[in-house]
Design a protein around this motif. Structure first.
Motif, mmCIF file in Angstrom:
data_model
loop_
_atom_site.group_PDB
_atom_site.id
_atom_site.type_symbol
_atom_site.label_atom_id
_atom_site.label_comp_id
_atom_site.label_asym_id
_atom_site.label_seq_id
_atom_site.Cartn_x
_atom_site.Cartn_y
_atom_site.Cartn_z
ATOM 1 N N ARG A 20 0.800 -1.224 0.000
ATOM 2 C CA ARG A 20 0.000 0.000 0.000
ATOM 3 C C ARG A 20 0.835 1.278 0.000
ATOM 4 N N VAL A 21 1.960 1.278 0.708
ATOM 5 C CA VAL A 21 2.719 2.526 0.852
ATOM 6 C C VAL A 21 4.212 2.373 0.561
ATOM 7 N N GLY A 22 4.626 1.266 -0.011
ATOM 8 C CA GLY A 22 6.046 0.993 -0.177
ATOM 9 C C GLY A 22 6.722 1.679 -1.338
ATOM 10 N N GLU A 23 6.076 2.591 -1.974
ATOM 11 C CA GLU A 23 6.654 3.335 -3.076
ATOM 12 C C GLU A 23 6.904 4.744 -2.550
ATOM 13 N N ILE A 27 4.615 7.521 0.132
ATOM 14 C CA ILE A 27 4.969 7.955 1.483
ATOM 15 C C ILE A 27 5.050 9.477 1.546
ATOM 16 N N LEU A 28 5.627 10.100 0.517
ATOM 17 C CA LEU A 28 5.731 11.560 0.508
ATOM 18 C C LEU A 28 4.363 12.226 0.337
ATOM 19 N N ILE A 29 3.484 11.618 -0.431
ATOM 20 C CA ILE A 29 2.111 12.144 -0.560
ATOM 21 C C ILE A 29 1.414 12.063 0.793
ATOM 22 N N LEU A 30 1.557 10.939 1.487
ATOM 23 C CA LEU A 30 0.948 10.810 2.819
ATOM 24 C C LEU A 30 1.547 11.821 3.791
ATOM 25 N N ARG A 31 2.850 12.033 3.703
ATOM 26 C CA ARG A 31 3.488 13.060 4.545
ATOM 27 C C ARG A 31 2.837 14.417 4.310
ATOM 28 N N PHE A 90 -1.136 6.375 9.822
ATOM 29 C CA PHE A 90 0.216 6.228 9.279
ATOM 30 C C PHE A 90 1.196 7.231 9.906
ATOM 31 N N ARG A 91 0.678 8.250 10.599
ATOM 32 C CA ARG A 91 1.543 9.291 11.175
ATOM 33 C C ARG A 91 2.684 8.722 12.030
ATOM 34 N N PRO A 92 2.436 7.785 12.963
ATOM 35 C CA PRO A 92 3.555 7.276 13.754
ATOM 36 C C PRO A 92 4.635 6.591 12.914
ATOM 37 N N VAL A 93 4.246 6.003 11.806
ATOM 38 C CA VAL A 93 5.229 5.370 10.923
ATOM 39 C C VAL A 93 6.125 6.450 10.323
ATOM 40 N N LEU A 94 5.509 7.557 9.875
ATOM 41 C CA LEU A 94 6.292 8.665 9.323
ATOM 42 C C LEU A 94 7.197 9.278 10.383
#
Length: 175
Positions: A20-23, A27-31, A90-94
């Motif tokens: 889902r987020v490994g690209e 990850i930057l879009i979610l950030r 996903f925030r804690p992962v970032l």
């Protein structure tokens, strides 16, 4: 174009998450979404990303349940991309990636830090067990098959655990 392997049906939760987020664009879009961006133009400007790539990544994040697409203008038709609860989670992962990057890849010092919203004091994220409040660190903690694990997954995990124990015993005998 060669299609990459899908991790969607693997049992490993790390592999499923990477599906889902490994690209890196995802990850930057979610950030940026966690920092308040919602519109295509905002993402494109902040990330300096090609429109076709951004379109694909936003579509994938919507399909995976991280973002929700909402229409904010009918004429002309315009959509925004809003974080779902899954996306917010996903925030804690970032933050863990941010802290790890600051520790290992910031030779001139941290360019971005996490701070206490009330005091402004710099915070250092750590993972703790919600029950015991102990830091989750090896060797005090390890992975184990969960209730949803298949017999094959359990067998693979047991084989890896036996190999780790064997290596640890060999290291102790050499000491």
């Amino acid at each position: 174009m060669m299609r990459r392997k899908s991790f969607e049906n693997l049992e490993c939760p790390i592999a499923r998450s990477l599906e889902r987020v490994g690209e890196w664009w995802s990850i930057l879009i979610l950030r940026d979404a966690l920092l308040g961006s919602t519109r295509f133009e905002q993402f494109q400007k902040n990330l300096d990303i090609a429109p076709n790539i951004l379109t694909r990544r936003l579509t994938a994040l919507v399909e995976s349940g991280m973002l929700e697409k909402r229409r904010y203008s009918e004429r002309p038709p315009r959509d925004e991309y809003v974080l779902t609860e899954q996306g917010k989670d996903f925030r804690p992962v970032l933050w863990a990636l941010l802290a790890w990057g600051n520790r290992h890849f910031a030779p001139d010092g941290a360019s971005l830090v996490i701070v206490d919203a009330e005091t402004g004091a710099i915070a250092e994220p750590v993972m703790v067990d919600a029950t015991s409040l102990r830091r989750i660190e090896a060797p005090a903690f390890r992975t184990a098959p969960g209730p949803g694990a298949s017999d094959a997954f359990r067998a693979r995990h047991a084989k890896r655990a036996a190999l780790r124990a064997e290596v640890a015993a060999a290291l102790l005998s050499d000491a």
